[in-house]
Design an enzyme around this catalytic site. Structure first.
Site, PDB file in Angstrom:
ATOM      1  N   SER A  36       0.762  -1.236  -0.048  1.00 55.28           N
ATOM      2  CA  SER A  36       0.089   0.025  -0.074  1.00 55.28           C
ATOM      3  C   SER A  36       0.824   1.369   0.141  1.00 55.28           C
ATOM      4  O   SER A  36       2.100   1.038   0.221  1.00 55.28           O
ATOM      5  CB  SER A  36      -0.911  -0.090   1.358  1.00 55.28           C
ATOM      6  OG  SER A  36      -0.296  -0.126   2.340  1.00 55.28           O
ATOM      7  N   GLU A  86       1.038   5.649   1.050  1.00 60.33           N
ATOM      8  CA  GLU A  86       0.638   6.914   1.686  1.00 60.33           C
ATOM      9  C   GLU A  86       0.927   8.082   0.658  1.00 60.33           C
ATOM     10  O   GLU A  86       1.797   8.180   0.142  1.00 60.33           O
ATOM     11  CB  GLU A  86       1.311   6.945   2.701  1.00 60.33           C
ATOM     12  CG  GLU A  86       0.729   8.041   3.403  1.00 60.33           C
ATOM     13  CD  GLU A  86       1.287   8.520   4.856  1.00 60.33           C
ATOM     14  OE1 GLU A  86       0.924   7.781   5.880  1.00 60.33           O
ATOM     15  OE2 GLU A  86       2.039   9.344   4.963  1.00 60.33           O
ATOM     16  N   THR A 123      -3.171  11.468   3.920  1.00 64.84           N
ATOM     17  CA  THR A 123      -2.823  12.034   5.075  1.00 64.84           C
ATOM     18  C   THR A 123      -3.943  12.941   5.278  1.00 64.84           C
ATOM     19  O   THR A 123      -4.461  13.677   4.535  1.00 64.84           O
ATOM     20  CB  THR A 123      -1.454  12.498   5.395  1.00 64.84           C
ATOM     21  OG1 THR A 123      -1.163  13.498   4.261  1.00 64.84           O
ATOM     22  CG2 THR A 123      -0.542  11.469   5.307  1.00 64.84           C
ATOM     23  N   ALA A 173      -3.942  18.023  11.123  1.00 67.61           N
ATOM     24  CA  ALA A 173      -4.487  17.908  12.296  1.00 67.61           C
ATOM     25  C   ALA A 173      -5.371  19.194  12.576  1.00 67.61           C
ATOM     26  O   ALA A 173      -4.893  20.317  11.958  1.00 67.61           O
ATOM     27  CB  ALA A 173      -3.487  18.352  13.467  1.00 67.61           C
ATOM     28  N   ARG A 216      -4.546   9.666  16.453  1.00 69.90           N
ATOM     29  CA  ARG A 216      -4.644  10.852  17.553  1.00 69.90           C
ATOM     30  C   ARG A 216      -4.353  12.176  16.748  1.00 69.90           C
ATOM     31  O   ARG A 216      -4.964  12.984  16.811  1.00 69.90           O
ATOM     32  CB  ARG A 216      -3.807  10.394  18.621  1.00 69.90           C
ATOM     33  CG  ARG A 216      -4.032  11.594  19.960  1.00 69.90           C
ATOM     34  CD  ARG A 216      -3.071  11.801  20.822  1.00 69.90           C
ATOM     35  NE  ARG A 216      -1.928  12.262  20.424  1.00 69.90           N
ATOM     36  CZ  ARG A 216      -0.955  12.661  20.976  1.00 69.90           C
ATOM     37  NH1 ARG A 216      -0.932  12.511  22.337  1.00 69.90           N
ATOM     38  NH2 ARG A 216       0.327  13.283  20.447  1.00 69.90           N
ATOM     39  N   GLY A 217      -3.207  12.037  16.243  1.00 68.48           N
ATOM     40  CA  GLY A 217      -2.589  13.402  15.308  1.00 68.48           C
ATOM     41  C   GLY A 217      -2.262  14.438  16.547  1.00 68.48           C
ATOM     42  O   GLY A 217      -2.176  14.164  17.855  1.00 68.48           O
ATOM     43  N   ASP A 218      -1.688  15.492  16.109  1.00 61.55           N
ATOM     44  CA  ASP A 218      -0.975  16.485  16.684  1.00 61.55           C
ATOM     45  C   ASP A 218      -1.831  17.639  17.101  1.00 61.55           C
ATOM     46  O   ASP A 218      -2.651  18.121  16.018  1.00 61.55           O
ATOM     47  CB  ASP A 218       0.306  16.858  16.246  1.00 61.55           C
ATOM     48  CG  ASP A 218       1.550  15.785  16.371  1.00 61.55           C
ATOM     49  OD1 ASP A 218       1.503  14.806  17.249  1.00 61.55           O
ATOM     50  OD2 ASP A 218       1.912  15.533  15.358  1.00 61.55           O
ATOM     51  N   TYR A 253       4.106   1.936  16.815  1.00 58.94           N
ATOM     52  CA  TYR A 253       5.654   2.605  17.026  1.00 58.94           C
ATOM     53  C   TYR A 253       6.730   1.659  17.796  1.00 58.94           C
ATOM     54  O   TYR A 253       6.740   1.513  18.577  1.00 58.94           O
ATOM     55  CB  TYR A 253       5.338   3.750  18.109  1.00 58.94           C
ATOM     56  CG  TYR A 253       4.478   4.817  17.308  1.00 58.94           C
ATOM     57  CD1 TYR A 253       5.011   5.875  16.509  1.00 58.94           C
ATOM     58  CD2 TYR A 253       3.145   4.943  17.503  1.00 58.94           C
ATOM     59  CE1 TYR A 253       4.155   6.921  16.128  1.00 58.94           C
ATOM     60  CE2 TYR A 253       2.334   5.818  17.179  1.00 58.94           C
ATOM     61  CZ  TYR A 253       2.936   6.867  16.557  1.00 58.94           C
ATOM     62  OH  TYR A 253       2.218   7.757  15.829  1.00 58.94           O
ATOM     63  N   PHE A 312      14.053  14.896   9.869  1.00 59.93           N
ATOM     64  CA  PHE A 312      12.674  14.392  10.110  1.00 59.93           C
ATOM     65  C   PHE A 312      12.473  13.213  10.837  1.00 59.93           C
ATOM     66  O   PHE A 312      11.853  13.052  11.806  1.00 59.93           O
ATOM     67  CB  PHE A 312      12.064  13.932   8.591  1.00 59.93           C
ATOM     68  CG  PHE A 312      10.461  13.446   9.044  1.00 59.93           C
ATOM     69  CD1 PHE A 312       9.495  14.370   9.378  1.00 59.93           C
ATOM     70  CD2 PHE A 312      10.038  12.417   8.437  1.00 59.93           C
ATOM     71  CE1 PHE A 312       8.048  14.248   9.476  1.00 59.93           C
ATOM     72  CE2 PHE A 312       8.632  12.038   8.685  1.00 59.93           C
ATOM     73  CZ  PHE A 312       7.861  13.067   9.038  1.00 59.93           C
ATOM     74  N   HIS A 322       3.783  -0.871   3.707  1.00 60.08           N
ATOM     75  CA  HIS A 322       3.147   0.180   3.527  1.00 60.08           C
ATOM     76  C   HIS A 322       4.318   1.210   3.300  1.00 60.08           C
ATOM     77  O   HIS A 322       5.182   1.830   4.193  1.00 60.08           O
ATOM     78  CB  HIS A 322       2.313   0.710   4.827  1.00 60.08           C
ATOM     79  CG  HIS A 322       1.579   1.920   4.545  1.00 60.08           C
ATOM     80  ND1 HIS A 322       0.328   2.026   3.805  1.00 60.08           N
ATOM     81  CD2 HIS A 322       1.648   3.165   4.806  1.00 60.08           C
ATOM     82  CE1 HIS A 322      -0.269   3.297   3.943  1.00 60.08           C
ATOM     83  NE2 HIS A 322       0.433   4.007   4.494  1.00 60.08           N
TER      84      HIS A 322
END
Length: 274
Positions: free
Chosen positions: A5, A7, A38, A41, A97-99, A135, A206, A256
């Site tokens: 897959s 992203e 994606t 947030a 959850r996101g930031d 993670y 990053f 992915h």
């Protein structure tokens, strides 16, 4: 054959839209199981995400999984978005959850991804296949490794169908993580997220921000090529393809790819795997 897959992120300019379209056309030849898009947030790219999902579905005929972040969103807002995705034919969601966006005081109605997963299950039953984040090298904001594992298990217990990991370059971290969550009773597939290497200096910056460790041997070999971009790309493709092969040989259910809306580095890895 293991599923693959890709992203993508939502383009904001005509140039970015053209680049994404070219990338999707190239990568869809590899018959991905699905692609994900994606989500900014707090809705910062909300309209772009929805537009991108619709475009990829209609123009390329691919199964698309929108990312859904619970940070900054109310139940009504998230429900309206899920309704729209359901009506448009989406059957898969990546629940995160996101930031919390800069300057936003309230995190919204959901604090954790597990709460978002529960909300989706309670209101939409089994309509959506729900992917969550994992993670292997521990979430950068986690109190400790054990707490991080418990957070992951909570998402699984809430109804997640699968998981996609943060990218990593140490396969042992992935295998250890899978062993650890299996001991906790987790049975969902955990798919490794892979970042092809294009710009190594950018990748290092990053990685420092998101807590992904780049092994010293990779850093030293990259540094040996100096500013030779072609040599760095070739080495990067070899390194990442070797990582993918070891993961698949070790039982990973798929791969992915984090494409950054570029196809060449991902294709270089796939060609080596073929």
């Amino acid at each position: 054959m293991p599923a693959i897959s890709f992203e993508f992120f939502p383009p904001k300019t005509d140039e970015q839209r053209d680049q994404l379209d070219k990338t999707v056309r190239k990568l869809k030849q590899h018959a991905p199981d699905y692609v994900s898009v994606t989500f900014g947030a707090g809705g910062s790219t909300l309209s772009y995400t929805n537009e991108t999902v619709k475009s990829i579905r209609s123009e390329h005929g691919l199964s698309v999984a929108p990312h859904l972040s619970c940070m900054g969103g109310t139940r009504a807002e998230i429900s309206a978005l899920l309704d729209e995705y359901k009506e448009s034919g989406c059957r898969r969601i990546v629940a995160l959850r996101g930031d919390l966006p800069s300057g936003m005081a309230s995190p919204g109605h959901f604090r954790y991804a597990a709460e978002l997963v529960s909300f989706i299950r309670e209101n939409y039953g089994n309509h959506f296949h729900i992917e969550v984040a994992a993670y292997p090298e521990i979430h950068p904001q986690a109190e400790n490794a054990l707490v991080d594992l418990q957070h992951f298990k909570a998402k699984c217990d809430a109804g997640a169908d699968g998981a996609i990991t943060q990218y990593f370059f140490n396969p042992d971290a992935y295998f250890r993580f899978v062993d650890d969550v299996t001991k906790l009773g987790v049975t969902i597939p955990v798919v490794p997220g892979i970042m092809p290497i294009a710009n190594f200096s950018q990748l290092r910056r990053f990685s420092e921000q998101c807590g992904a460790e780049i092994p010293r041997w990779i850093v030293k070999r990259m540094q040996a090529h100096g500013d030779d971009a072609r040599a760095i790309r070739e080495l990067g493709a070899d390194v990442v393809a070797g990582l993918c092969q070891r993961l698949l040989d070790g039982g990973a259910p798929g791969i992915h790819f984090y494409t950054i809306n570029r196809y060449r580095t991902t294709e270089a890895v796939l060609e080596r795997l073929s």
